[in-house]
Motif scaffolding. Structure first.
Motif, PDB file in Angstrom:
ATOM      1  N   THR A 121       0.841  -1.187   0.000  1.00  0.00           N
ATOM      2  CA  THR A 121       0.000   0.000   0.000  1.00  0.00           C
ATOM      3  C   THR A 121       0.877   1.238   0.000  1.00  0.00           C
ATOM      4  OG1 THR A 121      -1.674  -1.180   1.296  1.00  0.00           O
ATOM      5  CG2 THR A 121      -1.849   1.214   1.214  1.00  0.00           C
ATOM      6  N   GLN A 122       0.467   2.246  -0.772  1.00  0.00           N
ATOM      7  CA  GLN A 122       1.170   3.519  -0.823  1.00  0.00           C
ATOM      8  C   GLN A 122       0.369   4.574  -0.068  1.00  0.00           C
ATOM      9  OE1 GLN A 122       4.140   4.152  -2.309  1.00  0.00           O
ATOM     10  NE2 GLN A 122       4.450   2.192  -3.360  1.00  0.00           N
ATOM     11  N   THR A 123       1.062   5.388   0.730  1.00  0.00           N
ATOM     12  CA  THR A 123       0.409   6.480   1.444  1.00  0.00           C
ATOM     13  C   THR A 123       1.424   7.583   1.688  1.00  0.00           C
ATOM     14  OG1 THR A 123      -0.980   7.027   3.362  1.00  0.00           O
ATOM     15  CG2 THR A 123       0.885   5.572   3.761  1.00  0.00           C
ATOM     16  N   ASN A 124       0.939   8.772   1.995  1.00  0.00           N
ATOM     17  CA  ASN A 124       1.873   9.850   2.313  1.00  0.00           C
ATOM     18  C   ASN A 124       2.496   9.662   3.683  1.00  0.00           C
ATOM     19  OD1 ASN A 124       1.644  11.200  -0.066  1.00  0.00           O
ATOM     20  ND2 ASN A 124       0.576  12.988   0.727  1.00  0.00           N
ATOM     21  N   CYS A 125       1.654   9.284   4.664  1.00  0.00           N
ATOM     22  CA  CYS A 125       2.147   9.145   6.031  1.00  0.00           C
ATOM     23  C   CYS A 125       1.601   7.871   6.641  1.00  0.00           C
ATOM     24  CB  CYS A 125       1.734  10.356   6.869  1.00  0.00           C
ATOM     25  SG  CYS A 125       2.361  10.309   8.564  1.00  0.00           S
ATOM     26  N   CYS A 126       2.478   7.040   7.146  1.00  0.00           N
ATOM     27  CA  CYS A 126       2.103   5.829   7.871  1.00  0.00           C
ATOM     28  C   CYS A 126       2.381   6.065   9.350  1.00  0.00           C
ATOM     29  CB  CYS A 126       2.896   4.629   7.367  1.00  0.00           C
ATOM     30  SG  CYS A 126       2.606   3.113   8.317  1.00  0.00           S
TER      31      CYS A 126
ATOM     32  N   ARG B  30      -7.377  16.034   7.713  1.00  0.00           N
ATOM     33  CA  ARG B  30      -8.071  17.306   7.479  1.00  0.00           C
ATOM     34  C   ARG B  30      -7.358  18.168   6.446  1.00  0.00           C
ATOM     35  NH1 ARG B  30     -11.182  19.849  11.748  1.00  0.00           N
ATOM     36  NH2 ARG B  30      -9.889  21.702  11.438  1.00  0.00           N
ATOM     37  N   GLN B  31      -6.054  17.963   6.313  1.00  0.00           N
ATOM     38  CA  GLN B  31      -5.268  18.714   5.343  1.00  0.00           C
ATOM     39  C   GLN B  31      -5.264  18.061   3.961  1.00  0.00           C
ATOM     40  OE1 GLN B  31      -3.520  21.659   5.677  1.00  0.00           O
ATOM     41  NE2 GLN B  31      -4.447  21.920   7.694  1.00  0.00           N
ATOM     42  N   GLY B  32      -6.005  16.965   3.809  1.00  0.00           N
ATOM     43  CA  GLY B  32      -6.058  16.282   2.517  1.00  0.00           C
ATOM     44  C   GLY B  32      -4.889  15.352   2.274  1.00  0.00           C
ATOM     45  N   ILE B  33      -4.123  15.050   3.314  1.00  0.00           N
ATOM     46  CA  ILE B  33      -2.954  14.170   3.194  1.00  0.00           C
ATOM     47  C   ILE B  33      -3.395  12.734   3.410  1.00  0.00           C
ATOM     48  CG2 ILE B  33      -0.725  13.579   4.236  1.00  0.00           C
ATOM     49  CD1 ILE B  33      -0.585  16.606   5.060  1.00  0.00           C
ATOM     50  N   SER B  34      -2.975  11.838   2.541  1.00  0.00           N
ATOM     51  CA  SER B  34      -3.323  10.436   2.730  1.00  0.00           C
ATOM     52  C   SER B  34      -2.530   9.881   3.910  1.00  0.00           C
ATOM     53  CB  SER B  34      -3.034   9.621   1.461  1.00  0.00           C
ATOM     54  OG  SER B  34      -1.656   9.605   1.165  1.00  0.00           O
TER      55      SER B  34
ATOM     56  N   GLN C  40     -14.237  10.431   8.513  1.00  0.00           N
ATOM     57  CA  GLN C  40     -15.032  11.243   7.610  1.00  0.00           C
ATOM     58  C   GLN C  40     -14.237  11.676   6.384  1.00  0.00           C
ATOM     59  OE1 GLN C  40     -17.177  14.444   9.549  1.00  0.00           O
ATOM     60  NE2 GLN C  40     -17.351  13.277  11.447  1.00  0.00           N
ATOM     61  N   TYR C  41     -12.934  11.511   6.431  1.00  0.00           N
ATOM     62  CA  TYR C  41     -12.068  11.915   5.326  1.00  0.00           C
ATOM     63  C   TYR C  41     -11.644  10.677   4.549  1.00  0.00           C
ATOM     64  CZ  TYR C  41     -11.919  16.202   8.035  1.00  0.00           C
ATOM     65  OH  TYR C  41     -12.283  17.324   8.732  1.00  0.00           O
ATOM     66  N   PRO C  42     -11.896  10.652   3.232  1.00  0.00           N
ATOM     67  CA  PRO C  42     -11.608   9.441   2.445  1.00  0.00           C
ATOM     68  C   PRO C  42     -10.125   9.108   2.349  1.00  0.00           C
ATOM     69  CG  PRO C  42     -12.219  11.275   1.021  1.00  0.00           C
ATOM     70  CD  PRO C  42     -12.486  11.726   2.419  1.00  0.00           C
ATOM     71  N   ASN C  43      -9.251  10.062   2.685  1.00  0.00           N
ATOM     72  CA  ASN C  43      -7.803   9.829   2.615  1.00  0.00           C
ATOM     73  C   ASN C  43      -7.245   9.224   3.897  1.00  0.00           C
ATOM     74  OD1 ASN C  43      -8.718  12.621   3.136  1.00  0.00           O
ATOM     75  ND2 ASN C  43      -6.622  12.956   3.801  1.00  0.00           N
ATOM     76  N   PHE C  44      -8.121   8.889   4.857  1.00  0.00           N
ATOM     77  CA  PHE C  44      -7.696   8.250   6.101  1.00  0.00           C
ATOM     78  C   PHE C  44      -8.059   6.771   6.075  1.00  0.00           C
ATOM     79  CE2 PHE C  44      -9.113   6.638  10.276  1.00  0.00           C
ATOM     80  CZ  PHE C  44      -7.908   6.677  10.964  1.00  0.00           C
ATOM     81  N   GLN C  45      -7.131   5.937   6.543  1.00  0.00           N
ATOM     82  CA  GLN C  45      -7.393   4.500   6.636  1.00  0.00           C
ATOM     83  C   GLN C  45      -6.852   3.969   7.952  1.00  0.00           C
ATOM     84  OE1 GLN C  45      -5.797   2.142   3.431  1.00  0.00           O
ATOM     85  NE2 GLN C  45      -6.820   0.275   4.092  1.00  0.00           N
ATOM     86  N   LEU C  46      -7.681   3.200   8.660  1.00  0.00           N
ATOM     87  CA  LEU C  46      -7.285   2.570   9.919  1.00  0.00           C
ATOM     88  C   LEU C  46      -7.194   1.067   9.720  1.00  0.00           C
ATOM     89  CD1 LEU C  46      -6.920   2.434  13.057  1.00  0.00           C
ATOM     90  CD2 LEU C  46      -9.432   2.318  13.203  1.00  0.00           C
TER      91      LEU C  46
ATOM     92  N   PRO D  19       5.149  20.308   3.845  1.00  0.00           N
ATOM     93  CA  PRO D  19       6.146  19.489   3.160  1.00  0.00           C
ATOM     94  C   PRO D  19       5.581  18.179   2.603  1.00  0.00           C
ATOM     95  CG  PRO D  19       7.070  20.370   5.169  1.00  0.00           C
ATOM     96  CD  PRO D  19       5.613  20.706   5.185  1.00  0.00           C
ATOM     97  N   LEU D  20       4.644  17.554   3.328  1.00  0.00           N
ATOM     98  CA  LEU D  20       4.043  16.323   2.813  1.00  0.00           C
ATOM     99  C   LEU D  20       3.171  16.593   1.591  1.00  0.00           C
ATOM    100  CD1 LEU D  20       3.073  14.491   6.134  1.00  0.00           C
ATOM    101  CD2 LEU D  20       4.685  13.670   4.402  1.00  0.00           C
ATOM    102  N   LYS D  21       2.422  17.688   1.623  1.00  0.00           N
ATOM    103  CA  LYS D  21       1.552  18.007   0.490  1.00  0.00           C
ATOM    104  C   LYS D  21       2.352  18.402  -0.749  1.00  0.00           C
ATOM    105  CE  LYS D  21      -1.216  20.869   2.789  1.00  0.00           C
ATOM    106  NZ  LYS D  21      -2.371  21.787   3.079  1.00  0.00           N
ATOM    107  N   SER D  22       3.482  19.065  -0.537  1.00  0.00           N
ATOM    108  CA  SER D  22       4.288  19.540  -1.666  1.00  0.00           C
ATOM    109  C   SER D  22       5.393  18.568  -2.057  1.00  0.00           C
ATOM    110  CB  SER D  22       4.898  20.899  -1.325  1.00  0.00           C
ATOM    111  OG  SER D  22       5.754  20.812  -0.199  1.00  0.00           O
ATOM    112  N   ASN D  23       5.425  17.402  -1.403  1.00  0.00           N
ATOM    113  CA  ASN D  23       6.442  16.387  -1.686  1.00  0.00           C
ATOM    114  C   ASN D  23       7.850  16.945  -1.504  1.00  0.00           C
ATOM    115  OD1 ASN D  23       7.211  13.760  -2.335  1.00  0.00           O
ATOM    116  ND2 ASN D  23       7.434  14.232  -4.517  1.00  0.00           N
TER     117      ASN D  23
END
Length: 422
Positions: free
Chosen positions: A24-29, A46-50, A139-145, A340-344
């Protein structure tokens, strides 16, 4: 740092033959579903970061976790628009902290004097707090537990941490991430895998946790009691008392050897009101033993990896500040790392900035806890004077200093605020 990365590489070599079911790929684990992990997950989502949150247990309900939400955390919840809904969950409020001795009551801290909309400690089961925050994050689709995810390995490539491998449903799984955050508590697996060594102190105490029913005649809220060689703290959990029986460091085996009846007698000697129900404490299976620690690691990060909360600094239970310092770590991490995470464009100095902002508050509160432990707890637990009488240390009796304990417990040395988009 070379030795640390070598430790990660050795782990990789030992596990190269594992069959990976999926990647699985994500911005932050984020590893660890405690207060630091869930709050950071929500803030990044909330910031749109996966963001993917990995929790080794299959739910959040573990016994005798810290249940105190301090004013600092309530103000953060308020900034997120969540405070009033959080307070709709069952809870109790503690506005003053004090102890009762044979010579009367002594007030240690008065939170009513603080300039805040939340001048109290909220007593709420930690599981309910965690479930509340996770429900918001979902509530945010970019979050996974992922529950039941037992992280075993760090992934390292060219000197940079690129994610983790965990054992979960069906076998081995791999998560690739720009940033991996260890928020997995005082026994952090990620801290161990990265090879970080903690610098610790030696608190003079350990704690036995257990529960007894509340009586309609019992006082409201929480209380502390001091007797000869004993300290006992009672926390109101609705129809039960959650009780902390403080013992000298290393004394648990002797208590076990003396037997449950001797322990019951020691408890009633401190709080006679419990005599009508102490027989419900039948054996040591009802008692949780906490070996009190206080430590911190010198470096909280590696390229691609950050540790926060108890994974970076284990707190003594004095003042119950561990949850709130973990939440503050999460807020500072989100404030510094979201862009920094959003802008890579995440760099090691972004991770260093988190430690720079949080290390001094951590050192100060640990020094304060150590002072209280040595000046109060150690004197009581180790006294051989049959006529011992507890009095506050001089530094806590000066009027000019009377609000310092309350402020340190409530906020640390300064408040932390959620960064808003400009």
């Amino acid at each position: 740092m070379t030795a640390i990365m070598s430790n990660v590489s050795q782990t990789e070599a030992q596990t190269a033959d594992r069959e990976i079911i999926d990647i699985t790929q994500t911005n932050c684990c984020i590893v660890g579903g405690g207060p630091a992990g869930v709050v950071l997950s929500l803030l990044l989502a909330r910031q749109g970061i996966s963001v993917m949150l990995l929790e080794t247990h299959k739910d959040f309900d573990r016994d005798f976790r810290g249940d105190t939400v301090h004013p600092s955390t309530m103000e953060i919840m308020d900034e997120l628009g969540l405070a009033e809904r959080l307070l709709q969950l069952p809870h109790n409020k503690i506005r003053t902290l004090g102890v009762t001795t044979a010579n009367g009551s002594v007030q240690l801290a008065n939170l009513n004097r603080l300039k805040t909309n939340y001048p109290f400690i909220t007593m709420m089961p930690q599981a309910k707090f965690l479930e509340f925050i996770v429900a918001e994050a979902k509530q945010y689709p970019n979050f996974q537990l992922i529950l039941g995810a037992n992280v075993q390995e760090l992934i390292e490539e060219n000197g940079i941490i690129k994610g983790v491998r965990y054992r979960g449903h069906g076998g081995w799984h791999e998560v690739r991430a720009k940033l991996t955050v260890g928020a997995d508590g005082r026994h952090s697996r990620l801290r161990q895998l990265a090879g970080f060594e903690a610098v610790g102190t030696s608190p003079p105490m350990d704690v036995l946790w257990f529960r007894l029913p509340r009586s309609s005649q019992d006082a409201e809220g929480g209380m502390g009691r001091i007797g000869k060689n004993h300290i006992l703290v009672m926390l109101d959990r609705g129809d039960e008392w959650q009780i902390a029986f403080v013992i000298p460091k290393g004394g648990y085996q002797q208590i076990r050897a003396d037997g449950i009846e001797a322990l019951r007698k020691s408890i009633v000697d401190v709080i006679p009101e419990l005599g009508d129900r102490i027989e419900l404490l039948k054996d040591f299976s009802q008692i949780a033993f906490l070996s009190v620690e206080s430590s911190r690691i010198k470096r909280w990060y590696l390229p691609g990896l950050l540790l926060i909360g108890d994974a970076a600094h284990v707190m003594s239970p004095v003042g119950g500040v561990g949850i709130n310092y973990a939440v503050q770590d999460a807020v500072v991490a989100a404030n510094n790392l979201s862009e920094p995470l959003k802008s890579n464009s995440l760099h090691e100095w972004d991770l260093a900035q988190v430690q720079r902002q949080r290390e001094l508050p951590t050192r100060v509160i640990q020094a304060f806890q150590s002072l209280i432990q040595q000046q109060i707890f150690a004197r009581i637990l180790n006294s051989n004077d049959s006529n011992f009488s507890f009095t506050l240390p001089a530094f806590l009796r000066l009027p000019i200093l009377r609000d310092i304990p309350a402020r340190l417990i409530a906020f640390g040395i300064w408040p932390v605020h959620v960064k808003t988009d400009s």
